[in-house]
Design an enzyme around this catalytic site. Structure first.
Site, PDB file in Angstrom:
ATOM      1  N   ASP A  88      -4.797   3.843  -1.809  1.00  0.00           N
ATOM      2  CA  ASP A  88      -5.878   4.219  -0.900  1.00  0.00           C
ATOM      3  C   ASP A  88      -6.361   5.635  -1.177  1.00  0.00           C
ATOM      4  O   ASP A  88      -5.658   6.603  -0.897  1.00  0.00           O
ATOM      5  CB  ASP A  88      -5.382   4.136   0.549  1.00  0.00           C
ATOM      6  N   MET A 126      -8.867   8.448  -0.098  1.00  0.00           N
ATOM      7  CA  MET A 126      -9.701   8.836   1.056  1.00  0.00           C
ATOM      8  C   MET A 126     -10.168  10.277   0.885  1.00  0.00           C
ATOM      9  O   MET A 126      -9.408  11.125   0.411  1.00  0.00           O
ATOM     10  CB  MET A 126      -8.916   8.720   2.352  1.00  0.00           C
ATOM     11  N   HIS A 178      -1.409  -1.295  -4.094  1.00  0.00           N
ATOM     12  CA  HIS A 178      -2.661  -0.885  -3.471  1.00  0.00           C
ATOM     13  C   HIS A 178      -2.641   0.634  -3.284  1.00  0.00           C
ATOM     14  O   HIS A 178      -1.702   1.189  -2.710  1.00  0.00           O
ATOM     15  CB  HIS A 178      -2.791  -1.610  -2.131  1.00  0.00           C
ATOM     16  N   SER A 227       0.854  -1.189   0.000  1.00  0.00           N
ATOM     17  CA  SER A 227       0.000   0.000   0.000  1.00  0.00           C
ATOM     18  C   SER A 227       0.887   1.234   0.000  1.00  0.00           C
ATOM     19  O   SER A 227       1.618   1.487   0.966  1.00  0.00           O
ATOM     20  CB  SER A 227      -0.892   0.001   1.238  1.00  0.00           C
ATOM     21  N   MET A 275     -11.778  -5.485   5.540  1.00  0.00           N
ATOM     22  CA  MET A 275     -10.976  -4.517   6.289  1.00  0.00           C
ATOM     23  C   MET A 275     -10.651  -5.110   7.658  1.00  0.00           C
ATOM     24  O   MET A 275     -11.554  -5.479   8.414  1.00  0.00           O
ATOM     25  CB  MET A 275     -11.733  -3.202   6.469  1.00  0.00           C
ATOM     26  N   HIS A 308      -8.467   1.397  -3.966  1.00  0.00           N
ATOM     27  CA  HIS A 308      -9.409   1.213  -2.853  1.00  0.00           C
ATOM     28  C   HIS A 308     -10.058   2.556  -2.548  1.00  0.00           C
ATOM     29  O   HIS A 308      -9.416   3.453  -2.002  1.00  0.00           O
ATOM     30  CB  HIS A 308      -8.605   0.672  -1.650  1.00  0.00           C
ATOM     31  N   ASP A 353      -6.845  -6.065   4.589  1.00  0.00           N
ATOM     32  CA  ASP A 353      -6.268  -4.720   4.505  1.00  0.00           C
ATOM     33  C   ASP A 353      -6.263  -4.060   5.880  1.00  0.00           C
ATOM     34  O   ASP A 353      -7.318  -3.741   6.434  1.00  0.00           O
ATOM     35  CB  ASP A 353      -7.108  -3.905   3.506  1.00  0.00           C
ATOM     36  N   MET A 384     -12.212   4.901  -0.510  1.00  0.00           N
ATOM     37  CA  MET A 384     -12.861   5.169   0.778  1.00  0.00           C
ATOM     38  C   MET A 384     -13.472   6.555   0.683  1.00  0.00           C
ATOM     39  O   MET A 384     -13.020   7.510   1.327  1.00  0.00           O
ATOM     40  CB  MET A 384     -11.827   5.069   1.909  1.00  0.00           C
TER      41      MET A 384
HETATM   42  C1  DX5 Z   1      -6.381   1.786   5.714  1.00  0.00           C
HETATM   43  C2  DX5 Z   1      -5.953   1.488   4.289  1.00  0.00           C
HETATM   44  C3  DX5 Z   1      -4.848   0.502   4.190  1.00  0.00           C
HETATM   45  C4  DX5 Z   1      -3.542   0.965   4.790  1.00  0.00           C
HETATM   46  C5  DX5 Z   1      -2.859  -0.228   5.396  1.00  0.00           C
HETATM   47  O1  DX5 Z   1      -7.539   2.540   5.710  1.00  0.00           O
HETATM   48  O2  DX5 Z   1      -7.053   0.982   3.553  1.00  0.00           O
HETATM   49  O3  DX5 Z   1      -4.662   0.063   2.863  1.00  0.00           O
HETATM   50  O4  DX5 Z   1      -2.679   1.560   3.868  1.00  0.00           O
HETATM   51  O5  DX5 Z   1      -1.740   0.207   6.093  1.00  0.00           O
HETATM   52  P1  DX5 Z   1      -0.963  -0.717   7.140  1.00  0.00           P
HETATM   53  O6  DX5 Z   1      -0.469  -1.924   6.412  1.00  0.00           O
HETATM   54  O7  DX5 Z   1       0.125   0.183   7.605  1.00  0.00           O
HETATM   55  O8  DX5 Z   1      -1.948  -1.087   8.228  1.00  0.00           O
HETATM   56 ZN    ZN Z   2      -6.676   0.053   1.550  1.00  0.00          ZN
END
Ligand code: DX5
Ligand code: ZN
Length: 224
Positions: free
Chosen positions: A38, A40, A36, A11, A140, A69, A178, A71
């Site tokens: 993210d 947000m 990956h 990620s 998650m 991903h 994740d 969010m």
């Molecule tokens: C959290 C994200 C994850 C995050 C995981 O909301 O969706 O993808 O990057 O990070 P680690 O591996 O550090 O928990």
């Molecule tokens: Zn994620």
């Protein structure tokens, strides 16, 4: 039971953004199966990260699939933009989609693989009726919003339940975990039935570097 192939999805949330391209190249060279990303919005989750601009930049250096991903609230407003930016898979949260079937159709029509993500409190049942539309389900294992959080163990029964549901439906589906995945938690996720391991801090934050982080995680996943 045949296990789905283990895939590691670093990620980039935990990467050093002052040299993102270089970090992506290193993760790739170390054998990352996908990247990956993210997204947000500060609305669905209490943090703002990156959007289409960053996906497009990563797509220029990446030779492996981009696992995006989302969010964000109202993801249907941005599907085409993310698809055009280079997303391979687009995952939406079931909690953000009153019309989940419609959004998953939209993702596929935009030319991407569709995925669906479940917050820790959201039951496996909530995706039963769309399992035939998705290539992957993201369980998650933390509350989404931040990297570096602790793995929530109670989510492992949901992983097994989804693996069972997929098998009963005759679906050879990817189950992704994740959040909080590291060399101590990866084996339990794997033995519960997950096969895509998303990992941020334990790869990009590893004291020995990205390749060492990848190798340690792969070793731990293979030797529960
Ligand atoms: C959290 C994200 C994850 C995050 C995981 O909301 O969706 O993808 O990057 O990070 P680690 O591996 O550090 O928990
Ligand atoms: Zn994620």
């Amino acid at each position: 039971m045949m296990q789905r192939k283990l895939k590691i999805a670093p990620s980039i949330l935990a990467a050093d953004f002052t040299c993102l391209g270089e970090q992506v190249r290193q993760a790739q060279a170390a054998g990352a199966d996908m990247l990956h990303i993210d997204v947000m919005d500060g609305r669905f989750v209490p943090n703002i990260t990156m959007g289409a601009l960053v996906i497009r930049a990563v797509a220029r250096v990446a030779r492996i699939p981009l696992d995006v991903h989302l969010m964000i609230v109202e993801p249907e407003r941005y599907i085409e933009q993310f698809a055009e930016s280079g997303a391979t898979t687009i995952t939406v949260h079931v909690e953000t989609c009153p019309h989940l079937h419609r959004v998953l159709t939209q993702i596929k029509e935009a030319g991407c693989h569709a995925g669906v993500a479940l917050n820790p409190h959201t039951p496996a049942e909530s995706v039963r009726e769309v399992l035939d539309m998705v290539g992957q389900v993201n369980v998650m294992t933390v509350n989404p919003g931040f990297g570096g959080q602790q793995f929530i163990r109670a989510t492992t029964s949901k992983i097994s339940q989804l693996r069972r549901m997929a098998m009963e439906a005759g679906r050879d589906m990817d189950i992704e975990v994740d959040g909080g995945i590291n060399s101590r938690t990866v084996a339990i996720a794997r033995s519960s039935g997950a096969n895509i391991m998303v990992a941020g801090s334990c790869i990009f934050g590893h004291a020995g570097g990205i390749a060492a982080g990848m190798a340690e995680l792969r070793r731990a996943a293979a030797n529960p």
